[in-house]
Design a protein around this motif. Structure first.
Motif, short mmCIF file in Angstrom:
data_model
loop_
_atom_site.label_atom_id
_atom_site.label_comp_id
_atom_site.label_asym_id
_atom_site.label_seq_id
_atom_site.Cartn_x
_atom_site.Cartn_y
_atom_site.Cartn_z
N VAL A 189 0.85 -1.19 0.00
CA VAL A 189 0.00 0.00 0.00
C VAL A 189 0.89 1.24 0.00
CG1 VAL A 189 -1.88 1.21 1.15
CG2 VAL A 189 -1.72 -1.29 1.32
N ARG A 190 0.64 2.15 -0.94
CA ARG A 190 1.43 3.38 -1.03
C ARG A 190 0.49 4.59 -1.05
NH1 ARG A 190 3.94 -0.31 -4.13
NH2 ARG A 190 6.12 -0.73 -3.61
N VAL A 191 0.92 5.63 -0.34
CA VAL A 191 0.18 6.89 -0.31
C VAL A 191 1.16 7.97 -0.75
CG1 VAL A 191 -1.20 8.47 1.05
CG2 VAL A 191 -1.19 6.03 1.62
N ARG A 192 0.78 8.70 -1.80
CA ARG A 192 1.66 9.74 -2.35
C ARG A 192 0.91 11.07 -2.38
NH1 ARG A 192 3.89 10.25 -8.57
NH2 ARG A 192 5.21 12.06 -8.22
N SER A 193 1.62 12.13 -2.03
CA SER A 193 1.02 13.47 -2.09
C SER A 193 0.77 13.87 -3.54
CB SER A 193 1.94 14.49 -1.42
OG SER A 193 3.21 14.51 -2.06
N THR A 194 -0.28 14.65 -3.75
CA THR A 194 -0.58 15.15 -5.09
C THR A 194 -0.87 16.65 -5.00
OG1 THR A 194 -2.94 14.61 -4.84
CG2 THR A 194 -1.52 12.94 -5.86
N GLY A 195 -0.91 17.29 -6.15
CA GLY A 195 -1.23 18.71 -6.20
C GLY A 195 -0.25 19.56 -5.41
N ASP A 196 -0.78 20.50 -4.64
CA ASP A 196 0.05 21.43 -3.87
C ASP A 196 0.26 20.99 -2.42
OD1 ASP A 196 0.23 23.09 -6.09
OD2 ASP A 196 -1.62 24.16 -5.57
N THR A 197 0.00 19.73 -2.12
CA THR A 197 0.17 19.24 -0.76
C THR A 197 1.60 19.46 -0.28
OG1 THR A 197 -1.48 17.53 -1.15
CG2 THR A 197 -0.02 17.21 0.73
N SER A 198 1.74 20.00 0.94
CA SER A 198 3.07 20.31 1.47
C SER A 198 3.17 19.81 2.91
CB SER A 198 3.33 21.81 1.41
OG SER A 198 4.61 22.13 1.92
N PRO A 199 4.30 19.14 3.24
CA PRO A 199 5.40 18.76 2.35
C PRO A 199 5.01 17.60 1.44
CG PRO A 199 5.76 17.83 4.51
CD PRO A 199 4.55 18.70 4.64
N ALA A 200 5.65 17.51 0.30
CA ALA A 200 5.42 16.38 -0.60
C ALA A 200 5.97 15.12 0.06
CB ALA A 200 6.11 16.63 -1.94
N PHE A 201 5.31 14.00 -0.15
CA PHE A 201 5.75 12.77 0.52
C PHE A 201 5.31 11.54 -0.26
CE2 PHE A 201 1.47 13.58 2.02
CZ PHE A 201 0.89 12.32 1.99
N LEU A 202 5.92 10.44 0.08
CA LEU A 202 5.52 9.12 -0.40
C LEU A 202 5.67 8.16 0.78
CD1 LEU A 202 4.74 7.11 -2.68
CD2 LEU A 202 7.18 6.75 -3.02
N LYS A 203 4.58 7.58 1.24
CA LYS A 203 4.59 6.63 2.35
C LYS A 203 4.21 5.25 1.83
CE LYS A 203 3.07 10.18 5.71
NZ LYS A 203 4.16 10.14 6.70
N SER A 204 4.83 4.23 2.34
CA SER A 204 4.50 2.88 1.90
C SER A 204 4.50 1.94 3.10
CB SER A 204 5.51 2.39 0.86
OG SER A 204 6.82 2.32 1.41
N GLU A 205 3.64 0.92 3.01
CA GLU A 205 3.54 -0.06 4.08
C GLU A 205 2.93 -1.33 3.51
OE1 GLU A 205 4.63 -1.70 6.92
OE2 GLU A 205 4.82 0.43 7.39
N SER A 206 3.12 -2.44 4.21
CA SER A 206 2.59 -3.73 3.76
C SER A 206 1.43 -4.16 4.64
CB SER A 206 3.68 -4.80 3.79
OG SER A 206 4.70 -4.51 2.87
N ALA A 207 0.40 -4.70 4.00
CA ALA A 207 -0.73 -5.31 4.71
C ALA A 207 -0.79 -6.77 4.30
CB ALA A 207 -2.02 -4.59 4.35
N VAL A 208 -1.61 -7.55 4.99
CA VAL A 208 -1.78 -8.95 4.64
C VAL A 208 -3.26 -9.28 4.58
CG1 VAL A 208 0.43 -9.82 5.46
CG2 VAL A 208 -1.44 -9.54 7.06
N VAL A 209 -3.61 -10.22 3.72
CA VAL A 209 -5.00 -10.64 3.56
C VAL A 209 -5.38 -11.58 4.70
CG1 VAL A 209 -6.64 -11.81 2.05
CG2 VAL A 209 -4.81 -10.42 1.06
N THR A 210 -6.52 -11.29 5.36
CA THR A 210 -6.99 -12.12 6.47
C THR A 210 -7.87 -13.25 5.92
OG1 THR A 210 -8.94 -10.74 6.82
CG2 THR A 210 -6.92 -10.14 8.00
#
Length: 335
Positions: free
Chosen positions: A67-88
């Motif tokens: 799962v990745r979350v990335r900033s778009t547009g004028d969001t400040s500060p710009a960022f990219l976060k990533s993490e792993s999930a598992v299927v239950t």
């Protein structure tokens, strides 16, 4: 003689009819799928810790979801976060991110995909104000713990940074070569690129890329089959140069995983001006699911005799006479 020929042909047609369903009517497996759950037209998270993103997946229990979350547009500060999930065991997955450092009003893009890249989905989202106890409770009954915070590098400079990635997600099959494009503006002509993190993933590469030809662009190529094994792990686009300052030694090629990629302006590692992810995925392989039937050629006369011979019978079994075969046999039998 024709009667024997007809009997042999009829036996071949009957045998082919029996084999045909197994060869030509094998049911296709269902395509894997992954989805992000949300209400309205976009995902909403608060500017606080433990913001849970949930979804479903048509996959076995324990399957990893990136799962990745990335900033778009004028969001400040710009960022990219990533993490792993598992299927239950009920086909759901969940993961928590920390958005405490991101102000309300920002927009984001979320992506969830299987680790092997067989399915992926994306959706837009927004960050709203944190009011009261805005931290969601972390989901339970998950095969692995969900972290309260996600330690991910954060881009510190704005869009006017002297160097930036051309894109932020770099996909490559294990053993392949990944391309990491970098753009330079103004007088900038050097950048540090760090792939991985030796503490987190047991691999780290530190290289300086220089825009020697002054065209404002350079592409760093990373060979995942040579990474850490004493070979030429990296190369660069024509007219530019690259200098590897350090690299972790490995016993085998780079494992399938997601590796942080950080970009620094100049030749020193101070604060990253852009971040991304190198996603090394396992290369899928397909193997045949059916094999030719074994025919006892002792029941078939040789071409010099009065029978069909193995070549002709092989043509029958392979399907050359499937269409209208029964009718043809009936005509021959009447003779």
């Amino acid at each position: 003689m024709r009667s024997r020929f007809a009997r042999v042909l009829l036996a071949a047609v009957v045998l082919t009819s029996v084999l045909a369903p197994a060869v030509f009517a094998t049911p296709a497996a269902a395509d894997p799928s992954v989805a992000i759950e949300y209400e309205g037209d976009r995902v909403t998270v608060a500017s606080g810790p433990s913001q849970v993103i949930r979804g479903t997946a048509d996959a076995p229990t324990g399957t990893e979801i990136l799962v990745r979350v990335r900033s778009t547009g004028d969001t400040s500060p710009a960022f990219l976060k990533s993490e792993s999930a598992v299927v239950t065991d009920d086909g759901t997955w969940a993961v928590a991110f920390n958005f405490s450092d991101i102000g309300a009003g920002g927009t984001i893009a979320l992506t969830a995909r299987f680790e092997d890249g067989s399915a992926e989905t994306s959706v837009d989202g927004e960050i709203v104000a944190c009011e009261g106890d805005c931290a969601d409770s972390t989901p339970d009954a998950t095969p692995t713990p969900i972290p309260e915070q996600t330690a991910t590098p954060t881009r510190t400079d704005g869009a006017d940074s002297p160097v930036a990635f051309g894109e932020n997600i770099f996909l490559v099959n294990r053993g392949g070569v990944a391309a990491i494009p970098v753009s330079f503006t103004g007088d900038a002509n050097a950048a540090v690129i760090v792939v991985g993190n030796e503490t987190k993933v047991n691999y780290e590469l530190d290289a300086v890329v220089r825009d020697e030809d002054g065209d404002g662009e350079a592409v760093l190529y990373v060979d995942t089959s040579l990474a850490g094994r004493g070979g030429e792990t990296v190369s660069v686009s024509g007219g530019d140069t690259v200098d590897v300052r350090s690299e972790t030694s490995l016993d085998a090629m780079l494992d399938p995983a997601s590796y942080d990629v950080s970009l620094y302006a100049g030749t020193e590692r101070d604060d990253p001006v852009d971040v991304g992810s190198l996603v090394v995925q396992e290369q899928s392989s397909q193997t045949p699911t059916s094999t030719p039937a074994e025919i006892d050629e002792s029941d078939v006369a040789s071409p010099d005799g009065d029978g069909l011979g193995p070549l002709a019978l092989g043509g029958l079994v392979s399907g050359a006479f499937l269409v209208g075969g029964a009718a043809l046999a009936a005509v021959l039998l009447r003779g």
